[in-house]
Scaffold this motif. Structure first.
Motif, PDB file in Angstrom:
ATOM      1  N   ALA A 120       4.659  -8.303  -3.522  1.00  0.00           N
ATOM      2  CA  ALA A 120       5.950  -8.120  -2.613  1.00  0.00           C
ATOM      3  C   ALA A 120       6.995  -9.047  -3.307  1.00  0.00           C
ATOM      4  CB  ALA A 120       5.775  -8.674  -1.115  1.00  0.00           C
ATOM      5  N   GLY A 121       6.721 -10.333  -3.723  1.00  0.00           N
ATOM      6  CA  GLY A 121       7.854 -10.988  -4.371  1.00  0.00           C
ATOM      7  C   GLY A 121       8.215 -10.341  -5.872  1.00  0.00           C
ATOM      8  N   VAL A 122       7.444  -9.851  -6.490  1.00  0.00           N
ATOM      9  CA  VAL A 122       7.716  -8.873  -7.840  1.00  0.00           C
ATOM     10  C   VAL A 122       8.612  -7.750  -7.373  1.00  0.00           C
ATOM     11  CG1 VAL A 122       6.649  -7.697  -9.623  1.00  0.00           C
ATOM     12  CG2 VAL A 122       5.808  -9.666  -9.096  1.00  0.00           C
ATOM     13  N   THR A 133      -1.444 -10.954   5.266  1.00  0.00           N
ATOM     14  CA  THR A 133      -0.103 -10.910   5.921  1.00  0.00           C
ATOM     15  C   THR A 133       1.013 -10.437   5.109  1.00  0.00           C
ATOM     16  OG1 THR A 133       0.273 -13.293   5.556  1.00  0.00           O
ATOM     17  CG2 THR A 133      -0.932 -12.891   7.714  1.00  0.00           C
ATOM     18  N   GLY A 134       0.674 -10.568   3.500  1.00  0.00           N
ATOM     19  CA  GLY A 134       1.575 -10.325   3.005  1.00  0.00           C
ATOM     20  C   GLY A 134       2.130  -8.609   2.847  1.00  0.00           C
ATOM     21  N   LEU A 135       1.036  -7.728   3.558  1.00  0.00           N
ATOM     22  CA  LEU A 135       1.197  -6.392   3.758  1.00  0.00           C
ATOM     23  C   LEU A 135       2.547  -6.275   4.678  1.00  0.00           C
ATOM     24  CD1 LEU A 135      -2.412  -5.003   4.261  1.00  0.00           C
ATOM     25  CD2 LEU A 135      -0.761  -4.635   2.163  1.00  0.00           C
ATOM     26  N   TRP A 136       2.648  -7.199   5.615  1.00  0.00           N
ATOM     27  CA  TRP A 136       3.717  -7.167   6.719  1.00  0.00           C
ATOM     28  C   TRP A 136       5.090  -7.060   5.917  1.00  0.00           C
ATOM     29  CZ3 TRP A 136       7.513 -10.477   8.070  1.00  0.00           C
ATOM     30  CH2 TRP A 136       8.247 -10.284   9.403  1.00  0.00           C
ATOM     31  N   ASN A 137       5.233  -7.937   4.759  1.00  0.00           N
ATOM     32  CA  ASN A 137       6.404  -8.025   4.172  1.00  0.00           C
ATOM     33  C   ASN A 137       6.691  -6.823   3.268  1.00  0.00           C
ATOM     34  OD1 ASN A 137       5.212 -11.265   3.905  1.00  0.00           O
ATOM     35  ND2 ASN A 137       7.486 -11.086   4.261  1.00  0.00           N
ATOM     36  N   ILE A 145       5.284  -0.427  -3.433  1.00  0.00           N
ATOM     37  CA  ILE A 145       4.288  -1.076  -3.866  1.00  0.00           C
ATOM     38  C   ILE A 145       3.083  -0.177  -3.681  1.00  0.00           C
ATOM     39  CG2 ILE A 145       2.812  -3.177  -3.799  1.00  0.00           C
ATOM     40  CD1 ILE A 145       4.858  -4.680  -2.744  1.00  0.00           C
ATOM     41  N   THR A 146       2.006  -0.069  -4.465  1.00  0.00           N
ATOM     42  CA  THR A 146       0.832   0.653  -4.284  1.00  0.00           C
ATOM     43  C   THR A 146      -0.343  -0.399  -4.396  1.00  0.00           C
ATOM     44  OG1 THR A 146       1.679   2.868  -5.012  1.00  0.00           O
ATOM     45  CG2 THR A 146      -0.665   2.545  -4.822  1.00  0.00           C
ATOM     46  N   TYR A 147      -1.004  -0.832  -3.287  1.00  0.00           N
ATOM     47  CA  TYR A 147      -2.079  -1.622  -3.131  1.00  0.00           C
ATOM     48  C   TYR A 147      -3.420  -0.885  -3.345  1.00  0.00           C
ATOM     49  CZ  TYR A 147       1.246  -4.978  -1.176  1.00  0.00           C
ATOM     50  OH  TYR A 147       2.188  -6.131  -1.059  1.00  0.00           O
ATOM     51  N   LEU A 148      -3.805  -1.242  -4.543  1.00  0.00           N
ATOM     52  CA  LEU A 148      -5.281  -0.433  -4.822  1.00  0.00           C
ATOM     53  C   LEU A 148      -6.372  -1.619  -4.374  1.00  0.00           C
ATOM     54  CD1 LEU A 148      -3.791   1.142  -7.901  1.00  0.00           C
ATOM     55  CD2 LEU A 148      -5.025   2.123  -6.190  1.00  0.00           C
ATOM     56  N   ILE A 149      -6.957  -1.526  -3.396  1.00  0.00           N
ATOM     57  CA  ILE A 149      -8.148  -2.443  -3.020  1.00  0.00           C
ATOM     58  C   ILE A 149      -9.446  -2.057  -3.663  1.00  0.00           C
ATOM     59  CG2 ILE A 149      -9.187  -3.450  -1.098  1.00  0.00           C
ATOM     60  CD1 ILE A 149      -6.225  -4.265  -0.999  1.00  0.00           C
ATOM     61  N   GLY A 198     -23.708 -15.807   1.100  1.00  0.00           N
ATOM     62  CA  GLY A 198     -22.319 -15.613   1.375  1.00  0.00           C
ATOM     63  C   GLY A 198     -21.458 -14.846   0.178  1.00  0.00           C
ATOM     64  N   LEU A 199     -22.207 -14.037  -0.653  1.00  0.00           N
ATOM     65  CA  LEU A 199     -21.477 -13.298  -1.578  1.00  0.00           C
ATOM     66  C   LEU A 199     -21.210 -11.753  -1.202  1.00  0.00           C
ATOM     67  CD1 LEU A 199     -22.962 -14.811  -5.083  1.00  0.00           C
ATOM     68  CD2 LEU A 199     -21.181 -15.662  -3.583  1.00  0.00           C
ATOM     69  N   ASN A 200     -21.707 -11.527  -0.050  1.00  0.00           N
ATOM     70  CA  ASN A 200     -21.336  -9.988   0.184  1.00  0.00           C
ATOM     71  C   ASN A 200     -20.489  -9.938   1.539  1.00  0.00           C
ATOM     72  OD1 ASN A 200     -23.164  -8.640  -1.485  1.00  0.00           O
ATOM     73  ND2 ASN A 200     -24.972  -9.767  -0.355  1.00  0.00           N
ATOM     74  N   LEU A 201     -19.677  -8.879   1.395  1.00  0.00           N
ATOM     75  CA  LEU A 201     -18.625  -8.617   2.413  1.00  0.00           C
ATOM     76  C   LEU A 201     -18.685  -7.513   3.098  1.00  0.00           C
ATOM     77  CD1 LEU A 201     -15.651  -9.833   0.028  1.00  0.00           C
ATOM     78  CD2 LEU A 201     -16.661 -11.271   1.815  1.00  0.00           C
ATOM     79  N   PRO A 202     -19.704  -7.418   4.139  1.00  0.00           N
ATOM     80  CA  PRO A 202     -19.877  -5.876   4.826  1.00  0.00           C
ATOM     81  C   PRO A 202     -18.890  -5.777   5.806  1.00  0.00           C
ATOM     82  CG  PRO A 202     -21.377  -7.600   5.520  1.00  0.00           C
ATOM     83  CD  PRO A 202     -20.647  -8.363   4.350  1.00  0.00           C
ATOM     84  N   GLY A 203     -18.446  -4.624   6.299  1.00  0.00           N
ATOM     85  CA  GLY A 203     -17.846  -4.578   7.769  1.00  0.00           C
ATOM     86  C   GLY A 203     -16.366  -4.688   7.320  1.00  0.00           C
ATOM     87  N   ILE A 204     -15.630  -4.499   6.395  1.00  0.00           N
ATOM     88  CA  ILE A 204     -14.233  -4.918   6.360  1.00  0.00           C
ATOM     89  C   ILE A 204     -13.604  -3.466   6.201  1.00  0.00           C
ATOM     90  CG2 ILE A 204     -12.381  -6.162   5.372  1.00  0.00           C
ATOM     91  CD1 ILE A 204     -14.277  -8.371   4.707  1.00  0.00           C
ATOM     92  N   ASP A 205     -12.650  -2.987   6.879  1.00  0.00           N
ATOM     93  CA  ASP A 205     -11.746  -1.727   6.526  1.00  0.00           C
ATOM     94  C   ASP A 205     -10.614  -2.044   6.343  1.00  0.00           C
ATOM     95  OD1 ASP A 205     -10.603   0.732   6.501  1.00  0.00           O
ATOM     96  OD2 ASP A 205     -11.945   1.786   7.933  1.00  0.00           O
ATOM     97  N   PHE A 206      -9.991  -2.247   5.048  1.00  0.00           N
ATOM     98  CA  PHE A 206      -8.675  -2.482   5.096  1.00  0.00           C
ATOM     99  C   PHE A 206      -7.428  -1.444   5.346  1.00  0.00           C
ATOM    100  CE2 PHE A 206     -11.001  -5.214   2.284  1.00  0.00           C
ATOM    101  CZ  PHE A 206     -10.237  -6.401   2.265  1.00  0.00           C
ATOM    102  N   THR A 207      -7.946  -0.107   5.496  1.00  0.00           N
ATOM    103  CA  THR A 207      -7.067   0.879   5.949  1.00  0.00           C
ATOM    104  C   THR A 207      -6.631   0.583   7.189  1.00  0.00           C
ATOM    105  OG1 THR A 207      -8.964   2.275   6.550  1.00  0.00           O
ATOM    106  CG2 THR A 207      -8.071   2.793   4.330  1.00  0.00           C
ATOM    107  N   ASP A 208      -7.344   0.151   8.165  1.00  0.00           N
ATOM    108  CA  ASP A 208      -7.022   0.080   9.640  1.00  0.00           C
ATOM    109  C   ASP A 208      -6.237  -1.334   9.671  1.00  0.00           C
ATOM    110  OD1 ASP A 208      -8.612   1.991  10.601  1.00  0.00           O
ATOM    111  OD2 ASP A 208     -10.228   0.775  11.220  1.00  0.00           O
ATOM    112  N   ILE A 209      -6.487  -2.081   8.790  1.00  0.00           N
ATOM    113  CA  ILE A 209      -5.673  -3.497   8.854  1.00  0.00           C
ATOM    114  C   ILE A 209      -4.271  -3.238   8.399  1.00  0.00           C
ATOM    115  CG2 ILE A 209      -5.160  -5.811   7.743  1.00  0.00           C
ATOM    116  CD1 ILE A 209      -8.349  -5.964   7.443  1.00  0.00           C
ATOM    117  N   ALA A 210      -4.170  -2.395   7.314  1.00  0.00           N
ATOM    118  CA  ALA A 210      -2.846  -1.985   6.712  1.00  0.00           C
ATOM    119  C   ALA A 210      -1.819  -1.245   7.536  1.00  0.00           C
ATOM    120  CB  ALA A 210      -3.023  -1.248   5.291  1.00  0.00           C
ATOM    121  N   THR A 211      -2.577  -0.365   8.383  1.00  0.00           N
ATOM    122  CA  THR A 211      -1.837   0.600   9.232  1.00  0.00           C
ATOM    123  C   THR A 211      -1.479  -0.515  10.291  1.00  0.00           C
ATOM    124  OG1 THR A 211      -3.510   2.360   8.888  1.00  0.00           O
ATOM    125  CG2 THR A 211      -2.167   2.556  10.966  1.00  0.00           C
ATOM    126  N   GLY A 212      -2.089  -1.147  10.778  1.00  0.00           N
ATOM    127  CA  GLY A 212      -1.506  -2.128  11.921  1.00  0.00           C
ATOM    128  C   GLY A 212      -0.305  -2.933  11.546  1.00  0.00           C
TER     129      GLY A 212
END
Length: 535
Positions: free
Chosen positions: A414-416, A439-443, A451-455, A478-492
């Motif tokens: 976002a700064g760039v 929270t940077g998505l909000w900015n 910006i195109t964010y490629l997760i 602690g190296l696995n990250l199951p159950g996170i959906d960034f599309t829902d978060i971004a839409t919010g």
């Protein structure tokens, strides 16, 4: 009566520091009241995200910005990304509110106890104004300190009661527009000797660091490499900027993470000119010699500490861009350009998986569809040296966290974008790092940034798995990250988003994102595969 606040804004205005990033707290409200119309305040939802956003903005513009932090807790929230800014030498002016002066002794609520100690050692200068009337002069000193080489963040604590006190108007004019200019100038005799060594070496190599790009030395590096026929390498995967076009025939790849890797990669060369970054910035330790016997090295850096701590070779303190310009003028030996490096072979992107895209397929599809003038922000370390497949061709186009402190990339994008509004910004963000400052998505949404964010969603801290393999460390938790959906978060947060699982879906999503102004997020389901960083 001119108040300390009014005088401070006059000083900042005269120095061109009119963009603020921050998340206000009660101690900062007197500073921000009656905010001038010709200043801009970029609200962040969390201090660490605000600091990363400011870092991306300042690195892109080359001009300082102010980061407003809330007392002790706000400074603490920001310090994760402050590690990156310190390592990158980003000229940020951090200012935090302190309690009323009478309550500091009592350690009233929201007192920043021992305020100047808290941000150390991650700032060049840390100061609390001894009196209200000293605040404008302290701000002028902070800007000068941040922007003189070696550049870097500085910190100022100001009690909230100071801002409405009367200013020292008699001496205020001395501060307005005062400039502290200059970069370190390399000793000419030392540069002449470096040019001679480049001429006489049988197999020299030019290794470039991030300060070549930061100081404006991209074109000079190209001219030197072409004139002397020098192979060019980058010093590490983890430098925060790229300083040479990666599809140029002189470009020969990026040095590895361990002592053994780097020693082997530099073994064919008898002389190394390392310019614009810390020399031998290893990530992984291995016993053994740093370089093979017979290989000499000279470092050029604007940072005296980098020069002093280099474990070998000669060092020249000076502006790396100016040094490259002089070297390009002075070298006389002309060699044919080196044979282009062997590039990774293309892959068959038509070979569809049902639910994932491989890393090389992802990069190849992106290489085929990305805008040519894009600026890149990067925080997906498992991708390795992806710029070998997807070239960086322009200066001031690549940014990542200088110290690998996670949480930088998503808000820095976002700064760039704020700094370069006429360029599309592509942010390659791992699913592990995206969570640190989401929270940077909000900015991006609030400012309608292009910006195109490629997760890169592989469901793991993949680079940690790779490092664990290199260390022969088994059974790591602690190296696995199951159950996170960034599309829902971004839409919010107000950012249009979609998930893709095939190369054809990815190509379609990229075309749609690049053809529509504003922010977008594409969650790419990537295969869980080892990277090559520690190979």
């Amino acid at each position: 009566m001119t108040t300390v606040r009014e005088a401070s804004y006059e000083v900042l205005r005269s120095l061109g520091v009119t963009t603020f990033f921050g998340n206000p707290g009660s101690n900062e409200l007197p500073f921000l009241q009656e905010f001038p119309d010709d200043f801009r305040y970029i609200l962040a939802l969390q201090e660490g995200a605000g600091l990363a956003m400011a870092d991306g903005y300042v690195q892109s513009t080359g001009k300082p910005a102010l980061v407003s932090l809330h007392s002790a807790a706000g400074v603490g929230q920001a310090m994760g990304n402050l590690v990156n800014s310190w390592q990158a030498g980003t000229p940020l002016v951090l200012i935090s509110g302190q309690q009323y002066r009478p309550l500091i002794t009592l350690q009233g609520m929201l007192t920043n106890h021992d305020a100047t100690t808290l941000p150390r050692p991650l700032v060049k200068w840390s100061f609390e104004a001894p009196s209200p009337q000293a605040v404008p002069a302290a701000l002028a000193r902070a800007v000068a300190c941040a922007t003189t080489a070696p550049t870097g963040p500085v910190y100022l604590s100001v009690p909230l009661s100071d801002w409405n006190e009367p200013a020292d108007t008699g001496n205020l004019p001395y501060l307005l527009g005062r400039q502290v200019a200059g970069r370190p100038v390399a000793e000419r005799a030392a540069l002449r000797e470096l040019a001679r060594r480049l001429d006489t070496a049988e197999h020299p190599v030019l290794v470039l660091g991030p300060d070549v790009d930061a100081y404006g030395g991209w074109d000079a590096a190209v001219r030197l490499a072409e004139k002397a026929g020098l192979p060019v390498k980058f010093g590490t995967y983890e430098y925060p900027r790229i300083s040479f076009p990666t599809k140029h025939p002189c470009y020969q790849g990026t040095l590895g993470a361990s002592i053994g890797q780097v020693r082997d990669q530099l073994a064919p060369y008898d002389f190394v000119a390392w310019v614009g970054g810390a020399v031998l910035p290893y990530h992984a330790w291995e016993p053994g010699r740093y370089l093979r016997e017979g290989t000499e090295l000279t470092l050029v850096t604007p940072d005296p500490d980098q020069a002093a701590r280099a474990p070998l070779g000669n060092a020249i303190i000076g502006d790396p861009a100016e040094a490259l310009t002089q070297l390009a003028d002075w070298v006389t030996t002309t060699r044919p350009l080196p044979a282009p490096m062997k590039r990774p072979a293309p892959v068959d992107i038509s070979a569809q998986h049902t639910d994932t895209v491989s890393e090389v397929q992802f990069l190849q599809v992106l290489a085929e569809h990305h805008p040519e003038n894009a600026a890149w922000v990067y925080e997906a370390p498992s991708l390795g040296a992806w710029w070998d497949r997807l070239p960086i061709t322009e200066p001031n186009s690549f940014f990542c966290g200088a110290a690998s402190a996670l949480g930088y990339g998503l808000p820095a994008a976002a700064g760039v974008a704020l700094a370069q509004p006429n360029r599309p910004v592509l942010a390659l963000i791992g699913d592990g790092s995206a969570n640190y400052s989401i929270t940077g998505l909000w900015n991006a949404a609030q400012h309608n940034l292009d910006i195109t964010y490629l997760i890169v969603h592989n469901g793991a801290y993949q680079v940690l798995k790779d490092y664990g393999t290199w260390l022969d460390a088994d059974g790591l938790p602690g190296l696995n990250l199951p159950g996170i959906d960034f599309t829902d978060i971004a839409t919010g947060y107000g950012v249009p988003a979609r998930t893709v699982t095939t190369t054809s879906e990815l190509a379609d999503a990229l075309k749609q994102a690049f053809g529509t102004p504003g922010p977008h997020l594409i969650q790419v389901q990537i295969t869980d595969e080892p990277s090559t960083i520690f190979d």
